[in-house]
Structures are given as structure tokens and as C-alpha cells.
Design a protein around this motif. Structure first.
Motif, mmCIF file in Angstrom:
data_model
loop_
_atom_site.group_PDB
_atom_site.id
_atom_site.type_symbol
_atom_site.label_atom_id
_atom_site.label_comp_id
_atom_site.label_asym_id
_atom_site.label_seq_id
_atom_site.Cartn_x
_atom_site.Cartn_y
_atom_site.Cartn_z
ATOM 1 N N GLY A 364 55.731 21.313 11.011
ATOM 2 C CA GLY A 364 57.015 22.456 10.470
ATOM 3 C C GLY A 364 58.303 22.384 10.855
ATOM 4 N N LYS A 365 58.680 23.339 10.990
ATOM 5 C CA LYS A 365 59.463 24.296 11.630
ATOM 6 C C LYS A 365 59.668 24.021 12.982
ATOM 7 N N SER A 366 59.958 22.920 13.941
ATOM 8 C CA SER A 366 59.831 22.909 15.459
ATOM 9 C C SER A 366 60.983 22.816 16.146
ATOM 10 N N MET A 367 60.757 23.052 17.355
ATOM 11 C CA MET A 367 62.122 23.483 18.183
ATOM 12 C C MET A 367 61.402 22.421 19.196
ATOM 13 N N ALA A 368 62.817 21.750 19.716
ATOM 14 C CA ALA A 368 62.345 20.885 21.042
ATOM 15 C C ALA A 368 62.878 21.493 21.911
ATOM 16 N N SER A 369 64.113 21.106 23.525
ATOM 17 C CA SER A 369 64.440 21.529 24.192
ATOM 18 C C SER A 369 66.194 21.118 24.202
ATOM 19 N N GLY A 370 66.406 22.092 25.029
ATOM 20 C CA GLY A 370 67.831 22.248 25.410
ATOM 21 C C GLY A 370 67.922 24.176 24.561
ATOM 22 N N SER A 371 69.813 23.950 24.339
ATOM 23 C CA SER A 371 69.993 25.571 24.669
ATOM 24 C C SER A 371 69.361 26.044 22.941
ATOM 25 N N SER A 372 69.262 25.316 22.420
ATOM 26 C CA SER A 372 69.328 25.287 20.435
ATOM 27 C C SER A 372 68.668 26.787 19.952
ATOM 28 N N ARG A 373 69.083 27.321 19.109
ATOM 29 C CA ARG A 373 68.439 28.690 19.040
ATOM 30 C C ARG A 373 67.852 28.365 16.797
ATOM 31 N N VAL A 374 67.622 26.676 16.943
ATOM 32 C CA VAL A 374 67.736 26.582 15.639
ATOM 33 C C VAL A 374 66.837 25.801 15.417
ATOM 34 N N PRO A 375 65.897 25.265 14.357
ATOM 35 C CA PRO A 375 64.673 23.994 14.305
ATOM 36 C C PRO A 375 65.343 22.883 14.806
ATOM 37 N N SER A 376 64.568 21.465 15.682
ATOM 38 C CA SER A 376 65.448 21.158 15.940
ATOM 39 C C SER A 376 65.101 20.287 14.135
ATOM 40 N N PRO A 377 66.198 18.948 14.331
ATOM 41 C CA PRO A 377 66.360 18.529 12.415
ATOM 42 C C PRO A 377 65.641 17.594 12.987
ATOM 43 N N ALA A 378 65.679 16.985 14.221
ATOM 44 C CA ALA A 378 64.291 15.737 14.378
ATOM 45 C C ALA A 378 62.871 15.528 14.762
ATOM 46 N N LEU A 379 63.035 17.170 14.614
ATOM 47 C CA LEU A 379 61.470 17.190 14.424
ATOM 48 C C LEU A 379 60.558 17.433 13.713
ATOM 49 N N SER A 380 61.270 18.438 12.960
ATOM 50 C CA SER A 380 61.041 19.259 11.982
ATOM 51 C C SER A 380 61.335 18.639 10.477
ATOM 52 N N ASN A 381 60.371 19.439 9.404
ATOM 53 C CA ASN A 381 60.111 18.412 8.141
ATOM 54 C C ASN A 381 60.081 16.959 7.668
ATOM 55 N N GLN A 382 58.774 16.819 9.111
ATOM 56 C CA GLN A 382 59.218 15.384 9.273
ATOM 57 C C GLN A 382 58.189 14.267 9.005
ATOM 58 N N LYS A 383 58.411 13.621 8.148
ATOM 59 C CA LYS A 383 56.428 12.563 7.312
ATOM 60 C C LYS A 383 56.488 12.055 8.973
ATOM 61 N N VAL A 384 55.128 11.848 9.958
ATOM 62 C CA VAL A 384 54.589 11.837 11.026
ATOM 63 C C VAL A 384 54.183 10.667 9.937
ATOM 64 N N ASN A 385 53.714 9.202 10.377
ATOM 65 C CA ASN A 385 52.733 8.309 9.394
ATOM 66 C C ASN A 385 51.677 7.738 10.822
ATOM 67 N N LEU A 386 51.261 8.343 10.707
ATOM 68 C CA LEU A 386 50.796 8.371 12.010
ATOM 69 C C LEU A 386 49.396 7.715 12.438
ATOM 70 N N TRP A 387 48.217 7.903 11.159
ATOM 71 C CA TRP A 387 47.076 7.372 10.530
ATOM 72 C C TRP A 387 46.346 7.724 11.641
ATOM 73 N N SER A 388 45.724 9.340 11.460
ATOM 74 C CA SER A 388 44.980 10.140 12.338
ATOM 75 C C SER A 388 44.980 11.279 11.713
ATOM 76 N N ASP A 389 43.821 11.971 11.095
ATOM 77 C CA ASP A 389 43.057 13.137 11.405
ATOM 78 C C ASP A 389 43.508 14.274 11.662
#
Length: 475
Positions: A364-389
Motif C-alpha cells: 500500500g502507501k507506506s512511509m519509510a524513514s526521514g523527513s518525507s511527508r509523502v509515501p515513499s516511492p521505494a515502498l509504496s505500490n510495489q509488487k512483492v514477489n515473496l512466495w508466502s501467504d
């Protein structure tokens, strides 16, 4: 890049195990003797770097976290005080270094050297051997026969030059069993090996609704195969839930931890004996073994930033730095597809393995760390190919460890994410095997939800079995 960061970077690379390049090949012709695990995938580590698209301050937090991750802890009189009085290791990196920092147990066990470091007089437990995994141990029952389930540390600080006057003893881990597999011996012991942390921030950013939707998908097929997720949850619902807020927990072998901060705080306290602002008391309060004010790790309102880091990173505690590092650690990169691995992936899905080892989620829309006040592009709306439920499942008598954590019972475990599997050395929760073929077989036992899936696997043609193994080693 300053000189200290270069020094740390070089030190980190010492922990990267040199791997033999063993190709995954489709064997054509000759008598079929069953699949063979080709072994740890060779080449450069496909993991250990940061996520793409980090902002400048996110990258600064990542660099600060990895430096602290590599630091060695001492009892007193140093720059990183608080080790012990009981502990398993003195450094995060020692147990999370395969195939790169942030990974799992390396091929050469680092705990052998820790036992007698700085004059310590520890005996090395029977299940810690040079070619075996780093292991923690839990006791199923206390001395009075009541349920225990807690970690009992391998080592004590008695005898160390930085722990004058401390006189406490190690627990009794005897009688001994098989030191490589950890099987046999003292029936009260239950082992765990380190879980890899690659891509952990992406896992943290998956919405509960995604996990629940996946749990409710293909219910008829799952039911036919005996797969139920977690039918006997103690807290109403079919997943492992946090007792604090009722949301889905997702980190650890039994999905016992809710967040990366909780994961970091618990590990710092339990594995190294470092008290912190989440776990502020010592686990052993013997007055002759306490040398520092509590908690050992806390916020640091220093006016200057160490190691050339950004000023704001100097304030946070170690556990916050560890959580930031894990949060921005990239997922493993799989090997390029081959004809064998493409067929192996399709076979893996067809026999039903993917009913628990879900190929992917989306964050989803996710914050990382730092002074950002908007969702982190590195963490938000990313496909996670983890092979686990990310659910917990009954794995049967053969894998049961007799430990209950949260709503995960004695034979229940979180579906282990498979990304990065190709470069792991030890498998299953206790590291009993290094062989993927054996790992698959161990999924089948009395009352395991995987039994029908393993039956399907066992009826595959030899070539399809080998392709499935090759696919797993490509991850």
C-alpha cells in the motif's frame, strides 16, 4: 564516501561466503534416480543492497543502519555497551550474513568464536558446530514442568575481561543429539535459525486486506487439499493476530512479531542481551553482572552526527536504526529464467505449493524513514514477489517444535518466504538440513497441511521434480 564507511563496507564483505557455481541442469537420458539439489547458487550475492528510488535522507538512514548492524557489542568500557549478561552473539551481522548482510546463517558458524571471546569461559553447546547453522534454543518446559517457550541463551559473560566479578552459569543443554541436524538428544530443546531480512520493509507494507483476500481465495481447492491457514486461532480469526491491536503479525518463524521495530527490539534484547526502550529490563538481573544504566540502548540527543551521517540519524536508537535498515533493504534478485526453471515454476504452482507459498502481493502507501511527508516511492505500490501467504499453518508432527507463540501453536509456522532461497545454506526452522529435496520431504508428516501437496509432488515425473528444485534454487 568517508574512510570509516569504506572500512565498514570492507568488513561487511568479509562475511559474504564464497560460493561454488553449481549450475541447475536438466538431465536428459540415463536412469532416473530422483531429483538432486544442485546446492547454493553461485555467483555474486543477489541481495544486500538498498531499495531503488530511496530519497537522500532514506539512503542516509540505510547507511547509518548498516553501520550499526555491523558493530560489535561489549559488556562495558567500550563504545557499544550492554552485551549480556546472557547472549547468543555479539553482533547482528554474525548471524545474518548469508549471502550478504541482512541474510541468514552463513556456512561457517560464527558462534564458535564468540563463546570464548575476551576471556569468556563458555562451553560450546553440542548443537553449535563449525559447519552447522547459528541456532537459538527455546525450552519447551521449565524446571518445574510448566510451559516455558522462551529463549535460553547459549552464552554468559562470566570470565570476560569487560565483566569483572560476574559469576553466572550457562543452562544445561545435555544430553547431546546429532550436532548437524540438531535432532535427538535433549527433548526439551527447540531450535530456531536466523530468518533473512531481505525485502522486509516491503513485507511490512503489505496491507492486512491483501493478506486476508488471498487467504479467502481458492477456498474450495485449498479445502480439498487440506490447507486451512490457521483454523484454530486463539484470538478469533484465521490468521496470526497481534494481541495489541488485532492486526496481522508477519515476522519471525511463527509470525510472532508485528513490526520491524518490534522485531529489532526483541532481537537486540533476546539475542545480545541489550536492553532497549521496547524491552527496558535485563533478562538476568544478577547484581554481580550488571554494569550499565538501563536501558542500554536509547535515544541519543547528541549534537553531532557520527560517521559522516546526516545529523538526524545521530538521534535515533540502535533498534530504530536496525528497523530502518531492514525496512529499506532490497529483496533478493532471482537468477534469469531458463527452460528448466520456467517449467519448475509452473510445476510448483500446479501441484499446489503456491496455495501457501503465494507468488506475490502489492504494498500500500507506506512511509519509510526521514523527513518525507509523502509515501515513499521505494515502498509504496510495489509488487512483492515473496512466495508466502504470511499465514501460519499446521506442519504436522515431524516439524512440530512444541512452542506456542501468540496464536501459532506447537506445530504451526509462518509460510517461509522463498525469495532468496537459491543462496541459502540451511533450511526449515531449526536448520536440520541443507538439502532442498529433503526439505520438501520434511513437509509431510502426521497432521501436516502440506501432505496432499507433497503426494502430488511425489507423483511428478523425475524431470518435472528436478525442474521444480531448479526453480527454487533460482529464486
Amino acid at each position: 564516501m568517508n574512510s570509516r564507511w569504506k572500512t565498514v563496507s570492507r568488513a561487511l564483505m568479509v562475511f559474504v561466503v564464497t560460493l561454488l557455481v553449481i549450475p541447475c541442469v536438466r538431465t536428459l537420458g540415463g536412469p532416473a534416480k530422483g531429483p538432486v539439489d544442485p546446492g547454493v547458487r553461485g555467483g555474486a550475492p543477489g541481495a544486500g543492497s538498498s531499495l531503488n528510488n530511496l530519497s537522500a535522507d532514506e539512503a542516509a538512514y540505510f547507511r547509518d543502519g548498516i553501520q550499526r548492524f555491523a558493530e560489535i557489542e561489549v559488556v562495558s568500557g567500550g563504545s557499544n555497551n550492554g552485551l549480556g549478561p546472557r547472549f547468543n552473539s555479539n553482533q547482528c551481522l554474525s548471524c545474518h550474513s548469508q549471502p550478504a548482510p541482512g541474510g541468514s546463517s552463513p556456512a561457517n558458524n560464527p558462534l564458535m568464536a564468540v563463546a570464548t571471546l575476551n576471556g569468556a569461559r563458555n562451553d560450546v553447546p553440542w548443537y553449535i558446530v563449525p559447519n552447522g547453522p547459528a541456532r537459538e534454543v527455546r525450552f519447551k518446559r521449565s524446571a518445574n514442568g510448566s510451559n516455558d517457550g522462551g529463549v535460553h541463551n547459549l552464552f554468559v559473560i562470566t570470565g570476560r575481561t569487560d565483566a569483572p566479578g560476574c559469576k553466572i552459569s550457562q543452562p544445561d543443554f545435555l544430553p547431546a543429539g546429532n550436532p548437524i541436524t540438531g535432532q535427538g538428544g535433549n527433548s526439551n530443546l527447540a531450535f530456531r535459525i536466523p530468518t533473512p531480512m531481505f525485502g522486509a520493509g516491503l513485507i511490512e507494507a503489505i496491507p492486512d486486506s491483501e493478506i486476508l483476500a488471498n487467504m479467502h481465495a481458492d477456498t474450495a481447492q485449498k479445502s480439498d487439499m487440506g490447507i486451512s491457514g490457521h483454523p484454530n486461532a486463539h484470538q478469533s480469526g484465521n490468521v496470526n493476530l497481534s494481541g495489541n491491536d488485532g492486526t496481522i503479525t508477519r515476522f519471525g518463524w511463527k509470525a510472532q512479531n508485528k513490526s520491524l521495530l518490534m522485531f529489532a527490539g526483541e532481537a537486540y534484547n533476546v539475542e545480545m542481551g541489550i536492553s532497549n526502550q521496547l524491552f527496558p529490563q535485563e533478562r538476568d538481573e544478577n547484581p554481580g553482572c550488571l554494569y550499565n544504566a538501563l536501558p542500554n540502548d536509547a535515544l541519543n540527543f547528541t549534537p553531532t552526527a557520527p560517521n559522516g551521517a546526516a545529523p538526524y540519524s545521530a538521534v535515533i536508537s540502535d533498534i530504530e536504526a536496525f528497523a530502518n535498515y531492514m525496512r529499506m533493504l532490497a529483496p533478493p534478485t532471482p537468477a534469469p529464467d531458463t527452460a528448466s526453471t520456467v517449467n519448475g515454476r509452473a510445476t510448483f504452482i500446479k501441484v499446489g505449493c503456491a496455495q501457501c507459498h503465494t507468488p506475490s502481493f502489492t504494498t500500500g502507501k507506506s512511509m519509510a524513514s526521514g523527513s518525507s511527508r509523502v509515501p515513499s516511492p521505494a515502498l509504496s505500490n510495489q509488487k512483492v514477489n515473496l512466495w508466502s501467504d504470511l499465514l501460519v499453518h499446521h506442519m504436522g508432527k515431524g516439524l512440530a517444535d512444541g512452542i506456542t507463540q501468540g496464536s501459532a501453536g506447537p506445530d504451526e509456522f509462518r509460510t517461509a518466504p522463498l525469495w532468496g532461497l537459491g543462496q541459502r545454506v540451511f533450511f526449515l526452522h531449526d536448520g536440520r538440513t541443507t538439502d532442498l529435496v529433503e526439505t520438501i520431504k520434511e513437509h509431510k508428516s502426521q497432521n501436516s497441511e502440506a501432505n496432499k501437496v507433497i503426494d502430488r509432488y511425489e507423483h511428478l515425473k523425475p524431470l518435472d521434480k528436478q525442474d521444480l528444485i531448479n526453480f527454487l534454487r533460482s529464486l
